[in-house]
Write a protein that holds these residues in place. Sequence first.
Motif, PDB file in Angstrom:
ATOM      1  N   HIS A  62       0.812  -1.218   0.000  1.00 53.39           N
ATOM      2  CA  HIS A  62       0.000   0.000   0.000  1.00 53.39           C
ATOM      3  C   HIS A  62       0.843   1.266   0.000  1.00 53.39           C
ATOM      4  O   HIS A  62       2.004   1.249   0.401  1.00 53.39           O
ATOM      5  CB  HIS A  62      -0.875   0.054   1.253  1.00 53.39           C
ATOM      6  CG  HIS A  62      -1.578  -1.225   1.557  1.00 53.39           C
ATOM      7  ND1 HIS A  62      -0.915  -2.385   1.825  1.00 53.39           N
ATOM      8  CD2 HIS A  62      -2.889  -1.519   1.631  1.00 53.39           C
ATOM      9  CE1 HIS A  62      -1.777  -3.343   2.049  1.00 53.39           C
ATOM     10  NE2 HIS A  62      -2.996  -2.846   1.940  1.00 53.39           N
ATOM     11  N   CYS A  84     -11.805  -3.593   5.952  1.00 53.58           N
ATOM     12  CA  CYS A  84     -10.762  -4.628   5.832  1.00 53.58           C
ATOM     13  C   CYS A  84     -11.240  -5.968   6.399  1.00 53.58           C
ATOM     14  O   CYS A  84     -11.495  -6.085   7.596  1.00 53.58           O
ATOM     15  CB  CYS A  84      -9.505  -4.177   6.576  1.00 53.58           C
ATOM     16  SG  CYS A  84      -8.205  -5.414   6.541  1.00 53.58           S
ATOM     17  N   PRO A  85     -11.327  -7.000   5.567  1.00 52.40           N
ATOM     18  CA  PRO A  85     -11.813  -8.295   6.060  1.00 52.40           C
ATOM     19  C   PRO A  85     -10.800  -9.012   6.941  1.00 52.40           C
ATOM     20  O   PRO A  85     -11.144  -9.918   7.682  1.00 52.40           O
ATOM     21  CB  PRO A  85     -12.083  -9.085   4.775  1.00 52.40           C
ATOM     22  CG  PRO A  85     -11.195  -8.468   3.758  1.00 52.40           C
ATOM     23  CD  PRO A  85     -11.024  -7.032   4.126  1.00 52.40           C
ATOM     24  N   ILE A  89      -5.748  -3.268   9.536  1.00 51.23           N
ATOM     25  CA  ILE A  89      -5.447  -1.826   9.642  1.00 51.23           C
ATOM     26  C   ILE A  89      -5.827  -1.299  11.019  1.00 51.23           C
ATOM     27  O   ILE A  89      -6.916  -1.569  11.512  1.00 51.23           O
ATOM     28  CB  ILE A  89      -6.228  -1.028   8.568  1.00 51.23           C
ATOM     29  CG1 ILE A  89      -5.893  -1.561   7.173  1.00 51.23           C
ATOM     30  CG2 ILE A  89      -5.938   0.454   8.665  1.00 51.23           C
ATOM     31  CD1 ILE A  89      -6.651  -0.891   6.049  1.00 51.23           C
ATOM     32  N   CYS A 120      -2.744  -8.933   5.959  1.00 54.91           N
ATOM     33  CA  CYS A 120      -3.345  -8.399   4.731  1.00 54.91           C
ATOM     34  C   CYS A 120      -3.455  -9.490   3.665  1.00 54.91           C
ATOM     35  O   CYS A 120      -2.538 -10.279   3.469  1.00 54.91           O
ATOM     36  CB  CYS A 120      -2.487  -7.257   4.218  1.00 54.91           C
ATOM     37  SG  CYS A 120      -3.085  -6.588   2.672  1.00 54.91           S
ATOM     38  N   ILE A 121      -4.598  -9.495   2.975  1.00 52.76           N
ATOM     39  CA  ILE A 121      -4.774 -10.453   1.864  1.00 52.76           C
ATOM     40  C   ILE A 121      -4.784  -9.712   0.517  1.00 52.76           C
ATOM     41  O   ILE A 121      -5.161 -10.271  -0.497  1.00 52.76           O
ATOM     42  CB  ILE A 121      -6.068 -11.278   2.044  1.00 52.76           C
ATOM     43  CG1 ILE A 121      -7.266 -10.351   2.235  1.00 52.76           C
ATOM     44  CG2 ILE A 121      -5.940 -12.252   3.197  1.00 52.76           C
ATOM     45  CD1 ILE A 121      -8.602 -11.059   2.188  1.00 52.76           C
ATOM     46  N   PHE A 122      -4.417  -8.443   0.531  1.00 51.56           N
ATOM     47  CA  PHE A 122      -4.279  -7.630  -0.678  1.00 51.56           C
ATOM     48  C   PHE A 122      -5.531  -7.670  -1.554  1.00 51.56           C
ATOM     49  O   PHE A 122      -5.455  -7.843  -2.762  1.00 51.56           O
ATOM     50  CB  PHE A 122      -3.009  -8.048  -1.450  1.00 51.56           C
ATOM     51  CG  PHE A 122      -1.778  -7.878  -0.614  1.00 51.56           C
ATOM     52  CD1 PHE A 122      -1.185  -6.639  -0.505  1.00 51.56           C
ATOM     53  CD2 PHE A 122      -1.274  -8.934   0.118  1.00 51.56           C
ATOM     54  CE1 PHE A 122      -0.079  -6.458   0.307  1.00 51.56           C
ATOM     55  CE2 PHE A 122      -0.170  -8.767   0.935  1.00 51.56           C
ATOM     56  CZ  PHE A 122       0.425  -7.527   1.032  1.00 51.56           C
ATOM     57  N   CYS A 123      -6.658  -7.535  -0.888  1.00 48.89           N
ATOM     58  CA  CYS A 123      -7.942  -7.582  -1.604  1.00 48.89           C
ATOM     59  C   CYS A 123      -8.283  -6.233  -2.226  1.00 48.89           C
ATOM     60  O   CYS A 123      -9.058  -6.152  -3.173  1.00 48.89           O
ATOM     61  CB  CYS A 123      -9.050  -7.998  -0.644  1.00 48.89           C
ATOM     62  SG  CYS A 123      -9.272  -6.841   0.728  1.00 48.89           S
ATOM     63  N   GLY A 124      -7.753  -5.145  -1.680  1.00 49.84           N
ATOM     64  CA  GLY A 124      -8.023  -3.816  -2.236  1.00 49.84           C
ATOM     65  C   GLY A 124      -9.276  -3.153  -1.696  1.00 49.84           C
ATOM     66  O   GLY A 124      -9.647  -2.073  -2.153  1.00 49.84           O
ATOM     67  N   CYS A 126      -9.743  -1.725   1.167  1.00 50.30           N
ATOM     68  CA  CYS A 126      -9.411  -0.466   1.855  1.00 50.30           C
ATOM     69  C   CYS A 126      -9.367   0.667   0.837  1.00 50.30           C
ATOM     70  O   CYS A 126      -9.862   1.762   1.082  1.00 50.30           O
ATOM     71  CB  CYS A 126      -8.088  -0.585   2.609  1.00 50.30           C
ATOM     72  SG  CYS A 126      -6.753  -1.281   1.627  1.00 50.30           S
TER      73      CYS A 126
HETATM   74  S1  SF4 Z   1      -5.847  -4.888   0.987  1.00 46.45           S
HETATM   75 FE1  SF4 Z   1      -7.634  -5.879   1.948  1.00 46.45          FE
HETATM   76  S2  SF4 Z   1      -6.753  -7.088   3.597  1.00 46.45           S
HETATM   77 FE2  SF4 Z   1      -5.156  -5.663   2.963  1.00 46.45          FE
HETATM   78  S3  SF4 Z   1      -5.370  -3.931   4.354  1.00 46.45           S
HETATM   79 FE3  SF4 Z   1      -6.597  -3.477   2.523  1.00 46.45          FE
HETATM   80  S4  SF4 Z   1      -8.666  -4.216   3.009  1.00 46.45           S
HETATM   81 FE4  SF4 Z   1      -7.269  -5.128   4.490  1.00 46.45          FE
END
Ligand code: SF4
Length: 191
Positions: A62, A84-85, A89, A120-124, A126
């Motif tokens: 990020h 954020c799942p 954060i 973080c699972i890098f879902c995007g 956020c």
């Molecule tokens: S990318 Fe997804 S898992 Fe990572 S901080 Fe953002 S919301 Fe959370």
Amino acid sequence: MELLTDRSKIVSNKKLSFLEKLYLPAIFEGMWITLGHLFRRKVTIRYPEKKKEFSEIYRGQHILKRDEEGRERCTACGLCAVACPAEAITMTAAERKAGEETLYREEKYAVVYEIDMLRCIFCGLCEEACPKEAIFLTKRIVSPELTRERFVYGKDLLLEPSDRLRRIDISGRQTKEVIGFKKDKKFKHNQ
Ligand code: SF4
Ligand code: SF4
């Protein structure tokens, strides 16, 4: 005891036969498998001489963005943390003081902002939740570390440099539709 899966195996201590004691059949079998792999398409690359090509939509480390005047965009609203799942954060908000208008764009800012890169699972999500265009994912890779603590990234690692020449380009992360939506004044948070 009741078994939960059918994957369990009964282990026996049966004695090895003469052939098995020679280990030769097992060695030849292993060499045969290795030989077979020599002629298959390689799934590995010679890193670092060769770099892997990333997908256009790859989501990596990020960045906390600054605005055109170099002020931090984040207003510590917490929407990214709620979205954020992975609950990766955390932040602490503070009131902007008189004279700090050149540092922080909004009256409230994140004095502490942390992302646990191991969670973080890098879902995007956020990035999608942020009403201030303050957080984006980039193509950068999270560096390997030796301790878990070092994977908790604070503002020192997340905030982009104030120097205009060293800013991180995130234009690839925004589709035309998203940019159009964010400019639409009929949505209060876009004003
Ligand atoms: S990318 Fe997804 S898992 Fe990572 S901080 Fe953002 S919301 Fe959370
Ligand atoms: S990054 Fe965006 S959503 Fe998250 S606290 Fe800052 S302004 Fe709010």
